[in-house]
Scaffold this active site. Structure first.
Site, PDB file in Angstrom:
ATOM      1  N   HIS A 137       0.860  -1.178   0.000  1.00 31.28           N
ATOM      2  CA  HIS A 137       0.000   0.000   0.000  1.00 31.28           C
ATOM      3  C   HIS A 137       0.902   1.236   0.000  1.00 31.28           C
ATOM      4  CE1 HIS A 137      -2.789   2.990   1.737  1.00 31.28           C
ATOM      5  NE2 HIS A 137      -3.782   2.181   1.410  1.00 31.28           N
ATOM      6  N   ASP A 214       3.049  -4.275   8.082  1.00 29.52           N
ATOM      7  CA  ASP A 214       1.781  -3.558   7.948  1.00 29.52           C
ATOM      8  C   ASP A 214       0.672  -4.594   8.067  1.00 29.52           C
ATOM      9  OD1 ASP A 214      -0.589  -2.439   7.031  1.00 29.52           O
ATOM     10  OD2 ASP A 214       0.275  -1.562   5.217  1.00 29.52           O
TER      11      ASP A 214
END
Length: 420
Positions: A137, A214
């Site tokens: 991302h 993440d």
């Protein structure tokens, strides 16, 4: 396609997963959109909230609202105790060794920036490298680019295959003495690929390189154990895991947090202030400047309780079967091509519709009450890899059903009718 769990540390399995009971806990799922029952398939963007979370936030503001820490009156002491109790719940949820290793943040993006500026930036030298993956991302790319640009370092990338899986054959060669941090997503938000975190942390550990994970897309779909993963930092966002927006968690190894500089400064993160200088509070407080999102923390605690109460075994089995059904069903729709077919996935089916832009697909299915996400999903490098500018993405949570998948398939039939 199968669902990869983190470890065997799961809640005890009870009866078979009761999706109807779970759905009844989420008030928004009973509403209509464009005259149709809502089919919410945008869970990778944000999940819906169970009544327990909504009530916890409302109850705090209605009956318990006060600022935390340092207050001696009843409401402040009560709010402080509730706030810190959630830190204990979060420690257990993450499998962290100590409560002081849990920092409250605004979300995953905030957590990554805290590590980028508080840990990495002071340690970067010209020629150093930060290793990320091709599946990241933007929130796990841009912060590293900014600090690397400032310090004369560079971002290096673990490549990906057409299937949407990382190519790790040369990982030991990619990680070098120049590597100062590895930052990788637990689950790809754009494709649903579950990355082999333990393999990555083992390779990094052999070179003495810390690893940040993440976990925004991992936490809603699998039990997390940061000690088993052997990562140094783990980030997540409450709103992805049925909690409120604007609250998240950063796990950091105590010795690394101790060595980090504060990212933000102000009230509540200090030990002593004078005009000659300031000393800081111990971890984790030195990273929590200003009035915190107390209501968000309380809501996050309710979300953790809710998830833990569901029972991981039954939920994991249900989600795995639902994802397999969704992939098979959508692949059978004329004109649909799936993007990202990794063996280990959770929660996401991304696809293209031949001859139709993804935004048009999303607009037409919305008229049938079906909410999907269209665009680059804050993952433009992935789009570039596949030679497209956007995809349509259906992303699933434990409250979604096969019937909803069928409704999406019917709505896609309407796309074909419009565009021939």
């Amino acid at each position: 396609m199968s669902l990869l769990t983190t470890d065997d540390r799961r809640a005890p399995a009870g009866s078979a997963f009761d999706v109807d009971r779970v759905r009844s806990d989420f008030p928004i799922l009973s509403r209509t959109v464009n005259g149709k029952p809502l089919v919410y398939l945008d869970n990778a963007a944000t999940s819906q909230k169970p009544r327990a979370v909504i009530d916890a936030v409302a109850n705090f503001y209605s009956h318990e609202n006060a600022n935390v820490h340092r207050g001696v009156h009843y409401l402040s002491e009560h709010a402080t105790a509730a706030y810190e109790a959630v830190r204990g719940k979060a420690r257990a949820f993450l499998g962290a060794g100590e409560t002081r290793e849990v920092v409250f943040v605004r979300g995953t993006t905030d957590a990554i920036n805290l590590v980028a500026h508080g840990y990495l930036r002071p340690r970067l030298q010209p020629g150093d490298e930060v290793l990320v993956s091709a599946l990241e991302h933007h929130s796990n790319i841009v912060p590293w680019q900014l600090v690397c640009e400032e310090r004369g370092a560079r971002v290096r990338v673990i490549p990906m295959a057409e299937s949407g899986e990382l190519i790790l054959d040369d990982l030991d060669g990619i990680i070098s003495d120049a590597t100062k941090l590895v930052a990788v997503g637990h689950v790809s938000n754009a494709l649903g690929t579950v990355n082999p975190i333990r393999r990555i942390t083992a390779a990094a550990r052999a070179h003495g390189v810390p690893v940040l994970v993440d976990g925004a897309q991992g936490a809603p779909h699998m039990p997390i154990d940061v000690q088993d993963l052997d990562c140094d930092f783990y980030c997540l966002s409450g709103h992805k895991m049925f909690g409120p927006m604007g609250i998240g968690l950063l796990y950091g190894r105590a010795e690394l947090l101790e060595a980090m500089s504060p990212y933000q400064s102000g009230g509540d993160m200090i030990r002593q202030v004078s005009f000659e200088g300031t000393t800081f509070a111990p971890i984790p407080n030195k990273f929590e400047a200003g009035t915190p999102n107390v209501a968000g923390v309380i809501g996050l605690g309710a979300a953790i309780d809710y998830l833990q109460g569901i029972g991981w075994d039954a939920m994991l089995d249900y989600e795995r079967e639902l994802l397999e059904y969704a992939a098979t069903t959508l692949e059978s729709v004329e004109g649909v091509r799936l993007i990202g077919t990794a063996d280990h996935k959770v929660g996401v089916v991304s696809f293209l519709f031949e001859g139709v832009h993804a935004h048009d697909v999303g607009t037409i299915v919305d008229q049938q009450g079906v909410a999907i996400r269209t665009g680059h999903h804050c993952a433009q490098p992935i789009m570039s890899f596949y030679g497209v500018d956007s995809t349509a993405r259906a992303s699933f949570a434990m409250y979604n059903t096969r019937d909803e998948v069928d409704k999406l398939a019917v709505a896609l039939g309407a796309v074909r009718e419009v565009f021939g």
